[in-house]
Design a protein around this motif. Structure first.
Motif, mmCIF file in Angstrom:
data_model
loop_
_atom_site.group_PDB
_atom_site.id
_atom_site.type_symbol
_atom_site.label_atom_id
_atom_site.label_comp_id
_atom_site.label_asym_id
_atom_site.label_seq_id
_atom_site.Cartn_x
_atom_site.Cartn_y
_atom_site.Cartn_z
ATOM 1 N N ALA A 72 -24.895 4.007 -2.245
ATOM 2 C CA ALA A 72 -23.646 3.489 -1.681
ATOM 3 C C ALA A 72 -22.475 3.762 -2.615
ATOM 4 N N GLY A 73 -22.738 3.709 -3.935
ATOM 5 C CA GLY A 73 -21.674 3.925 -4.918
ATOM 6 C C GLY A 73 -21.450 5.368 -5.287
ATOM 7 N N HIS A 74 -22.061 6.285 -4.525
ATOM 8 C CA HIS A 74 -21.936 7.724 -4.755
ATOM 9 C C HIS A 74 -22.400 8.111 -6.162
ATOM 10 N N TYR A 75 -23.354 7.365 -6.679
ATOM 11 C CA TYR A 75 -23.981 7.632 -7.979
ATOM 12 C C TYR A 75 -22.971 7.636 -9.131
ATOM 13 N N GLU A 76 -21.886 6.917 -8.948
ATOM 14 C CA GLU A 76 -20.900 6.749 -10.014
ATOM 15 C C GLU A 76 -21.008 5.357 -10.634
ATOM 16 N N ASN A 77 -22.148 4.706 -10.437
ATOM 17 C CA ASN A 77 -22.398 3.370 -10.972
ATOM 18 C C ASN A 77 -22.785 3.437 -12.442
ATOM 19 N N ARG A 78 -22.613 2.341 -13.156
ATOM 20 C CA ARG A 78 -23.103 2.205 -14.524
ATOM 21 C C ARG A 78 -24.537 1.680 -14.421
ATOM 22 N N LEU A 79 -25.513 2.490 -14.796
ATOM 23 C CA LEU A 79 -26.919 2.184 -14.548
ATOM 24 C C LEU A 79 -27.360 0.889 -15.212
ATOM 25 N N PRO A 335 -10.986 -0.642 10.908
ATOM 26 C CA PRO A 335 -11.161 -0.767 9.457
ATOM 27 C C PRO A 335 -9.944 -1.421 8.790
ATOM 28 N N ALA A 336 -10.191 -2.097 7.662
ATOM 29 C CA ALA A 336 -9.113 -2.711 6.877
ATOM 30 C C ALA A 336 -9.544 -2.788 5.420
ATOM 31 N N GLN A 337 -8.563 -2.861 4.497
ATOM 32 C CA GLN A 337 -8.891 -3.001 3.080
ATOM 33 C C GLN A 337 -9.723 -4.257 2.885
ATOM 34 N N HIS A 338 -10.756 -4.134 2.022
ATOM 35 C CA HIS A 338 -11.692 -5.256 1.900
ATOM 36 C C HIS A 338 -12.035 -5.610 0.459
ATOM 37 N N TYR A 339 -12.267 -4.608 -0.400
ATOM 38 C CA TYR A 339 -12.792 -4.906 -1.725
ATOM 39 C C TYR A 339 -12.290 -3.881 -2.741
ATOM 40 N N PHE A 340 -12.243 -4.333 -4.005
ATOM 41 C CA PHE A 340 -11.752 -3.515 -5.109
ATOM 42 C C PHE A 340 -12.879 -3.325 -6.115
ATOM 43 N N MET A 341 -13.344 -2.087 -6.286
ATOM 44 C CA MET A 341 -14.449 -1.824 -7.206
ATOM 45 C C MET A 341 -13.978 -1.494 -8.614
ATOM 46 N N GLY A 342 -12.688 -1.142 -8.770
ATOM 47 C CA GLY A 342 -12.145 -0.864 -10.095
ATOM 48 C C GLY A 342 -11.649 -2.144 -10.739
ATOM 49 N N GLY A 343 -10.829 -1.995 -11.785
ATOM 50 C CA GLY A 343 -10.256 -3.184 -12.411
ATOM 51 C C GLY A 343 -10.283 -3.128 -13.921
ATOM 52 N N ILE A 344 -10.329 -4.283 -14.533
ATOM 53 C CA ILE A 344 -10.329 -4.392 -15.992
ATOM 54 C C ILE A 344 -11.691 -3.940 -16.522
ATOM 55 N N ARG A 371 -18.302 3.912 -6.763
ATOM 56 C CA ARG A 371 -17.109 4.220 -5.956
ATOM 57 C C ARG A 371 -17.040 3.388 -4.680
ATOM 58 N N ASN A 372 -18.166 2.828 -4.242
ATOM 59 C CA ASN A 372 -18.194 2.118 -2.964
ATOM 60 C C ASN A 372 -19.280 1.053 -3.015
ATOM 61 N N ARG A 373 -18.917 -0.218 -2.819
ATOM 62 C CA ARG A 373 -19.873 -1.314 -2.998
ATOM 63 C C ARG A 373 -20.883 -1.402 -1.864
ATOM 64 N N LEU A 374 -22.140 -1.639 -2.249
ATOM 65 C CA LEU A 374 -23.189 -1.927 -1.279
ATOM 66 C C LEU A 374 -22.983 -3.332 -0.724
ATOM 67 N N ALA A 375 -23.148 -3.476 0.570
ATOM 68 C CA ALA A 375 -22.918 -4.760 1.229
ATOM 69 C C ALA A 375 -23.685 -5.896 0.568
ATOM 70 N N SER A 376 -23.011 -7.024 0.380
ATOM 71 C CA SER A 376 -23.568 -8.282 -0.143
ATOM 72 C C SER A 376 -23.960 -8.236 -1.613
ATOM 73 N N ASN A 377 -23.502 -7.209 -2.327
ATOM 74 C CA ASN A 377 -23.682 -7.194 -3.773
ATOM 75 C C ASN A 377 -22.539 -7.911 -4.498
ATOM 76 N N SER A 378 -21.471 -8.242 -3.803
ATOM 77 C CA SER A 378 -20.289 -8.788 -4.492
ATOM 78 C C SER A 378 -20.529 -10.191 -5.045
ATOM 79 N N LEU A 379 -21.043 -11.093 -4.234
ATOM 80 C CA LEU A 379 -21.302 -12.449 -4.716
ATOM 81 C C LEU A 379 -22.314 -12.424 -5.862
ATOM 82 N N LEU A 380 -23.355 -11.616 -5.707
ATOM 83 C CA LEU A 380 -24.381 -11.531 -6.742
ATOM 84 C C LEU A 380 -23.795 -11.005 -8.046
ATOM 85 N N GLU A 381 -23.060 -9.912 -7.974
ATOM 86 C CA GLU A 381 -22.463 -9.327 -9.179
ATOM 87 C C GLU A 381 -21.547 -10.317 -9.882
#
Length: 433
Positions: A72-79, A335-344, A371-381
Motif C-alpha cells: 500500500a505504501g509503494h515500498y517507500e516505508n521504513r521497515l 474522493p476527498a483529502q483524508h490523511y497525511f503520511m509525511g510530517g515531522i 507513500r500511501n497508508r494501508l487502511a486502519s493502520n492509523s490508529l494503531l501507528e
C-alpha cells in the motif's frame, strides 16, 4: 513574558487525539503532564475514524500484514517502523480492552475481524462504524482520572521554547500557547510531544476537522526541525457527495471490505474496490472525467442487511439525513483529502531532530505508511509510537536523575575527602579495606 501565565511541568503534550492521550497514559504518575487541545477535546480526527484498527491476527499473519503495509505504501516505508508496529499491535489491543474499549465480538465471544481495501485477509477489529470515537472516548476518560494530568481546551500552541542542556546542546524546553480569549500560556517542560494531527483544514474538500492545519509541522520548521515527505497526502476514495459546505463525511473502507461495489452512471462496475486507496481514488477520478460526472455511486446491494444494520449504523443514519436509503439504492461518493503520511521526521522512539521534542500521530513521519497508508493502520501507528515516546521520555528522565544523583554523590565525596583529617574515614569512603 509579561501577562503570560506560566506552568512548570515535566511533559507538555499538544493534542488530545489517541496519540496525545495514550502518551499521557503511559507516563508515570510522578510526572506532571499538561495536555492542550486546540479546540474541544472531541474535535480531533481520532474521533472520526470509522473502519477500525489493525492487529496481527495470529503469528502466521505477520508476513502478509507486513507485505500489505509495504504494498500500500509503494515500498517507500521504513521497515523497522513497520516491524515495530505489527509486533506491538496485539499488546496494544489487549490494553485498550482492559481500559474498557468495546470491540465487536462473534457469537462465541471472540474478537470479530473485518477486512478493508488492500488487506489480504481480515485483521481489523472494530466497534460498529465509530471505532475511533470508541477508543478516543475511553482514553480521554482515563486521562481525566489521572492525578498528574491537566487538560486545557481551546488553547492553541503558537510556538515551542528552546534552551540548552548541560552539554550545551540546543533542546526543546516547552511550549507557548494562546487560549480563545487571547490569554497567553507558557508551559515549561523537560519533554514536549507534538500530537497536533494532520493538514486537512488546509484543503477545500477533506474528511478532517477544519482546525487541523499542520500547526506542529509549521512550528517545527520554524525551529529548523527536519520535516519529511510533505507531499505524501492521501485521498480517500469514498466520501458522501453533497452540495453542502463543510467537512466531507467518510464512507468507511470497511463498507467495500464487506462487499459494497462502485458503479458509474450506467450502473456498471469499473474497478477492483479492494485495491489500495490511491489506486481506487485514481480509478474513480478517471471515471468521473470520462463521464463528466460530479461523483460515482457506491452500492450496498451485496452487503447483508443485518451487516448494514449492526456494522454501519451511523453511515446509514448520515445517508438517511442526506436523503439516501442505502438499503434500497446506491449513494453518491467522491474522493476527498483524508490523511497525511509525511510530517515531522522522527526516529523509532518518536524523537525529532531537536532533543527533548517528540512527535506522534499524523503530524509526524516515522515511515510506517510510506507513500500511501494501508487502511486502519492509523490508529494503531499513533498508539504504538505514542507509547514509544513515553518510554523514551521515562528513560531520559531516569538517566538524567541518575546522572544528577551521581554528580551529587561525587561532590559530597570530594567535599568529605578534602575536609577529612581521618585517614580511616577516607579509606572507607574510597572502598579500601
Amino acid at each position: 513574558m509579561a501577562g503570560t501565565k506560566t506552568i512548570d511541568a515535566d511533559v507538555a503534550i499538544v493534542g488530545c487525539g489517541v496519540a496525545g492521550l495514550y502518551c499521557a497514559l503511559n507516563l508515570p504518575h510522578a510526572l506532571r503532564v499538561v495536555l492542550l487541545a486546540k479546540t474541544t477535546v472531541d474535535e480531533c480526527d481520532s474521533m472520526l475514524a470509522q473502519g477500525g484498527i489493525c492487529v496481527l491476527h495470529d503469528p502466521d499473519d505477520y508476513e502478509s500484514f507486513f507485505e500489505d503495509t509495504l504494498r500500500a505504501g509503494h515500498y517507500e516505508n521504513r521497515l523497522e517502523s513497520v516491524d515495530m508496529m505489527i509486533r506491538a499491535s496485539r499488546p496494544i489491543i489487549d490494553d485498550l480492552i482492559k481500559r474498557g474499549v468495546r470491540f465487536a465480538r462473534t457469537a462465541t465471544g471472540e474478537l470479530d475481524y473485518t477486512r478493508e481495501g488492500a488487506h489480504s485477509r481480515p485483521r481489523i477489529v472494530y466497534h460498529e462504524d465509530i471505532t475511533g470515537e470508541e477508543i478516543t472516548t475511553h482514553l480521554l476518560a482515563c486521562v481525566r482520572e489521572l492525578p498528574n494530568a491537566t487538560v486545557f481546551e481551546n488553547t492553541c500552541m503558537t510556538d515551542i521554547l528552546e534552551g540548552f542542556d548541560a552539554d550545551g546542546r540546543r533542546v526543546c524546553r516547552g511550549i507557548v500557547a494562546e487560549d480563545a480569549g487571547g490569554a497567553h500560556l507558557q508551559v515549561n517542560a523537560d519533554a514536549t510531544v507534538l500530537a497536533t494531527g494532520g493538514v486537512g483544514g488546509l484543503y477545500k474538500h477533506s474528511t478532517n476537522y477544519p482546525c487541523l492545519t499542520g500547526d506542529g509541522c509549521r512550528v517545527a520548521a520554524e525551529h529548523g526541525v527536519l520535516l519529511e515527505h510533505m507531499d505524501f497526502v492521501q485521498i480517500h476514495p469514498t466520501t458522501l457527495w453533497t452540495q453542502k459546505p463543510g467537512r466531507s463525511f467518510l464512507i468507511s473502507e470497511s463498507a467495500r471490505g464487506e462487499g459494497a461495489i462502485l458503479l458509474n452512471d450506467a450502473h456498471e462496475r469499473f474497478c477492483d474496490e479492494l485495491q489500495p486507496r490511491d489506486v481506487v481514488s485514481g480509478n474513480i477520478l478517471r471515471e468521473m472525467r470520462r463521464e463528466g460526472a460530479e461523483h460515482v455511486w457506491l452500492s450496498f446491494e451485496r452487503v447483508p442487511r443485518e451487516e448494514l444494520e449492526h456494522h454501519f449504523t451511523h453511515i446509514c443514519e448520515q445517508c438517511r439525513e442526506e436523503g439516501y436509503d442505502i438499503f434500497s439504492e446506491p449513494i453518491p461518493v467522491v474522493p476527498a483529502q483524508h490523511y497525511f503520511m509525511g510530517g515531522i521526521h522522527v526516529n523509532s522512539d518518536s524523537e525529532t531532530t531537536l532533543p527533548h521534542l517528540f512527535a506522534a500521530g499524523e503530524t509526524c513521519c516515522n515511515g510506517v505508511h510510506g507513500r500511501n497508508r494501508l487502511a486502519s493502520n492509523s490508529l494503531l501507528e499513533g498508539l504504538v509510537f505514542a507509547q514509544r515516546a513515553a518510554d523514551k521520555i521515562m528513560r531520559d528522565r531516569f538517566a538524567a536523575d541518575t546522572a544528577a544523583q551521581l554528580a551529587v554523590a561525587a561532590s559530597e565525596r570530594s567535599r568529605f575527602v578534602a575536609g577529612s583529617r581521618d585517614v580511616t574515614d577516607v579509606a572507607l569512603l574510597c572502598g579500601a579495606e
